[in-house]
Design a protein around this motif. Sequence first.
Motif, mmCIF file in Angstrom:
data_model
loop_
_atom_site.group_PDB
_atom_site.id
_atom_site.type_symbol
_atom_site.label_atom_id
_atom_site.label_comp_id
_atom_site.label_asym_id
_atom_site.label_seq_id
_atom_site.Cartn_x
_atom_site.Cartn_y
_atom_site.Cartn_z
ATOM 1 N N TYR A 382 49.696 36.961 37.184
ATOM 2 C CA TYR A 382 49.180 38.266 37.631
ATOM 3 C C TYR A 382 49.167 39.269 36.475
ATOM 4 C CZ TYR A 382 49.523 42.923 39.812
ATOM 5 O OH TYR A 382 49.367 44.244 40.140
ATOM 6 N N ARG A 385 46.427 38.488 34.030
ATOM 7 C CA ARG A 385 45.106 38.871 34.543
ATOM 8 C C ARG A 385 44.897 40.390 34.467
ATOM 9 N NH1 ARG A 385 40.963 39.792 34.372
ATOM 10 N NH2 ARG A 385 39.412 40.140 36.001
ATOM 11 N N ILE A 386 45.920 41.149 34.822
ATOM 12 C CA ILE A 386 45.812 42.610 34.819
ATOM 13 C C ILE A 386 45.522 43.134 33.407
ATOM 14 C CG2 ILE A 386 47.154 44.759 35.071
ATOM 15 C CD1 ILE A 386 46.299 43.746 37.725
ATOM 16 N N SER A 392 40.616 43.821 35.523
ATOM 17 C CA SER A 392 40.965 43.331 36.863
ATOM 18 C C SER A 392 40.881 44.458 37.894
ATOM 19 C CB SER A 392 42.387 42.761 36.849
ATOM 20 O OG SER A 392 42.812 42.449 38.153
ATOM 21 N N SER A 482 34.614 40.127 37.345
ATOM 22 C CA SER A 482 36.032 40.475 37.425
ATOM 23 C C SER A 482 36.632 40.042 38.755
ATOM 24 C CB SER A 482 36.220 41.987 37.248
ATOM 25 O OG SER A 482 35.849 42.399 35.952
ATOM 26 N N ASP A 486 39.724 37.541 39.651
ATOM 27 C CA ASP A 486 40.861 38.009 40.463
ATOM 28 C C ASP A 486 41.111 37.081 41.644
ATOM 29 O OD1 ASP A 486 41.211 40.208 38.813
ATOM 30 O OD2 ASP A 486 39.970 41.530 40.042
#
Length: 589
Positions: A382, A385-386, A392, A482, A486
């Motif tokens: 997570y 990804r952020i 994201s 995006s 996600d």
Amino acid sequence: MDIHWFTGIKSIRDLLSSDFCMFIGAFCIYFYLLSWDYTALLSIEIFIKFRHPQNTNYEKRRWWYHLGSHLTSLGVFFWLIFGQDNDGKSIMKTCFSQAGKKYELAIMAPVFLHFPICVVATGYSWYISYGTFYRSCLKYHMLVVVAFTVGWVPIAIVHGLSYEPFHINIHKHEWFILISIFLGALSGALIFTARMMQRGLLIKIIDSIFHPRKFAVINKKNSLCTELQPDKICEGLQGSYARVFNSVTVKAINDILLGISTVLINSENTSQEQGKIINHDHREWNFTSKIPEQGKFIITQYNILSHEKIMKHAGISYQDLYKYYIYSSLNAPENYENIESRCKSIGGKSGAFFYFTSDKELILKTIKDEELDVLKEIMKDYSERITSEPCSYLSKIFGAYKIKIENRSTVRVILMENLLSRMENPIMFDLKGSKKNRKLSMTSYFNADSMPRNRVYKDLDFMDVVTDIQFGTFEMPEVLESIELDTDLLRKHKLMDYSLLMGLDDRHFLNSSMSKGNNVFKIGKYSVIIGIIDYFQAYNTRKKLEKGYKMIKSKSEEVSVMSPEPYRTRFMNLMRTIFSSTNLINNFQ
């Protein structure tokens, strides 16, 4: 409820017909049972509130409590009115229920139902509130329970034992009957006295009757919530149980903010002795607050490195979180006003506790133990990804904590961004890609401006007004790319039931310096903010059973609950419909 005692006066009773005596008795029994219902249910609610002080869902249950209590009491009332062999003349020689008949059991029932509930719930509430300010709130309710018990339990026992099939000659114990009558006649005075023992309550009630406007102004001006003294509310301005619950909520928030603020202050200095490293990414903090009655804190801070990575990407430090968000909320009097409404997520069904910081930029949200496990599991991917490109749209989480305070239940909270903080009064949509039960109301709106605010609309509501919003294709391919990444992350971790939160605001300027974020768009006359929320739900056994139940109930395979792969497919179909097509309604499958 006490008017039936006047019918014990022979001269008054002789003037009453049997039917009128029966009606008076049934009327009084209705309120007798209703009072027992309310006392028992209130005892249960106090227990729940003390056990989970951050829970604000009692407002939802209150309506059902009123309905259930009145319906059951009305059922007994009509049974007494239309039943046979009931002239209302009781063993007490008053108009209540006919002596020796089956109706006596209705009087005795609370001894075996309501009374034990009151004793157990109130007693356990007293036990778990040891060492906390809750006891100062609870003692007045305990006095009411004691007064109610002293006044009415002996009466209930006498009526129950006089039921003819029991073959008990209650008249042999005339002394017990006389004591019961004496206590029952004083029951109203006992209960009133118990309630009025709260300091200053009687004066406030009298003042509110004769000077209602003055009382309202004083009550608002001097609210002890705004003085951050929730422990004094029970002795001060509060005159209702709602205020007691309000003060408990304030205290719960105060505790959480205080605990997190202490952790944030010391987090940048990892050499602090109170920070015990559990493993390379978790830390346990043990400290005792200097504030009276706060007690000992044990706080576990999870996934520290991953959250620090997200904070660095967002340009936020621990000191920023403490100084500009947590500390300001802890010391902002206005942040404790209307506390019950501030702790609700509009449209949320999870029962989670939401608290918005004073500037509305961040949210403290309680999560379940299983949700915390999910967050810990996905945190590494997570955070990657952020902080990666393309940007994201997963809502950002800046911290996860498990907070245990001495003599109180454990609470798990996350500190996350409030996606809609930049909007003053937005139109909100919660979009999942499903049509099943995805409409807020039966009303159809032809444009977004006509939609009332402070509600969270769903997929079908969105499709009613989507052409008015005028989504184009500008920057939309990047958005889709995006969201694809996600949702692929969520799919890999077998998560589902997430949704896209969309806020629309027709003003030209948004609040705060964060308004230039990548999730802010200008579409037609609207500023639009989007973000993916509620992504902690694993496709577990409970969800599988829920899916099976809904399929049987609806007799269809089209249900809102789906496994992660088809859920993502359905969700992305809606995203493509919104962000890449002009024929939106026809493409909504």
